[in-house]
Motif scaffolding. Sequence first.
Motif, mmCIF file in Angstrom:
data_model
loop_
_atom_site.group_PDB
_atom_site.id
_atom_site.type_symbol
_atom_site.label_atom_id
_atom_site.label_comp_id
_atom_site.label_asym_id
_atom_site.label_seq_id
_atom_site.Cartn_x
_atom_site.Cartn_y
_atom_site.Cartn_z
ATOM 1 N N ILE A 11 14.067 3.167 7.679
ATOM 2 C CA ILE A 11 13.592 3.830 8.892
ATOM 3 C C ILE A 11 13.475 5.343 8.716
ATOM 4 N N LYS A 12 14.468 5.979 8.153
ATOM 5 C CA LYS A 12 14.415 7.439 8.003
ATOM 6 C C LYS A 12 13.219 7.855 7.139
ATOM 7 N N ALA A 13 13.004 7.157 6.031
ATOM 8 C CA ALA A 13 11.906 7.504 5.123
ATOM 9 C C ALA A 13 10.545 7.249 5.761
ATOM 10 N N ILE A 14 10.382 6.103 6.428
ATOM 11 C CA ILE A 14 9.065 5.819 6.995
ATOM 12 C C ILE A 14 8.784 6.693 8.219
ATOM 13 N N THR A 15 9.828 7.066 8.937
ATOM 14 C CA THR A 15 9.638 7.992 10.055
ATOM 15 C C THR A 15 9.153 9.345 9.543
ATOM 16 N N ALA A 16 9.727 9.802 8.451
ATOM 17 C CA ALA A 16 9.303 11.084 7.873
ATOM 18 C C ALA A 16 7.836 11.033 7.438
ATOM 19 N N ILE A 17 7.421 9.942 6.820
ATOM 20 C CA ILE A 17 6.025 9.817 6.374
ATOM 21 C C ILE A 17 5.102 9.705 7.580
ATOM 22 N N ASP A 53 7.226 0.966 -2.136
ATOM 23 C CA ASP A 53 8.497 1.379 -2.733
ATOM 24 C C ASP A 53 8.259 1.669 -4.217
ATOM 25 N N ASP A 54 8.430 2.926 -4.576
ATOM 26 C CA ASP A 54 8.246 3.348 -5.964
ATOM 27 C C ASP A 54 9.622 3.605 -6.571
ATOM 28 N N GLU A 55 10.206 2.563 -7.130
ATOM 29 C CA GLU A 55 11.526 2.630 -7.779
ATOM 30 C C GLU A 55 12.584 3.229 -6.853
ATOM 31 N N GLY A 56 12.621 2.731 -5.630
ATOM 32 C CA GLY A 56 13.637 3.163 -4.685
ATOM 33 C C GLY A 56 13.241 4.312 -3.787
ATOM 34 N N THR A 57 12.054 4.868 -3.990
ATOM 35 C CA THR A 57 11.548 5.943 -3.134
ATOM 36 C C THR A 57 10.387 5.401 -2.313
ATOM 37 N N ILE A 58 10.472 5.536 -1.007
ATOM 38 C CA ILE A 58 9.399 5.075 -0.131
ATOM 39 C C ILE A 58 8.293 6.125 -0.143
#
Length: 159
Positions: A11-17, A53-58
């Motif tokens: 959620i935090k990563a996709i919210t930022a994007i 997901d690129d090796e653990g980075t959204i």
Amino acid sequence: MTIRKAEEKDIKAITAIWNEIVREGNAFPQDKELSEEDAYSFFSSQSFTAVADDEGTIVGLYILHPNNVGKCGHIANASYAVTAGMRNRHIGRALVEHSLIKAGELGFRILQYNAVVRTNTSARKLYESLGFVSLGIIPGGFRMDDGHYEDIVPYIHLL
């Protein structure tokens, strides 16, 4: 890179994007960023939310949901977002291709984009290369942050 169903930990990563695209002001119709609390509810309410997901980075995401209800509920709508530093690496193409498959799996018969900004030529070129058909032009359908209006182009893809 893998495309998978979004999880609560994302959620935090996709919210930022998502908010990055909202701030850019030239693709999403939203004019307010999502709070983390609102984001959880928003992304959870979709028919499907996926992450790239690129090796653990959204690095990207898409949301998929009905475009309408009832007798038009078989038409899906989707939105895509790729973080700025990872654009032009075919992540958007992979997300769109994945969403076409997922929409069919979920029982949708058509994927429709309501408001592709006419000046978003990279998105339009991508959609057209994947068989999306333009339904015409809606003059001045998108208000830019500076107050001027750009045309929008709705697209459909039969699944």
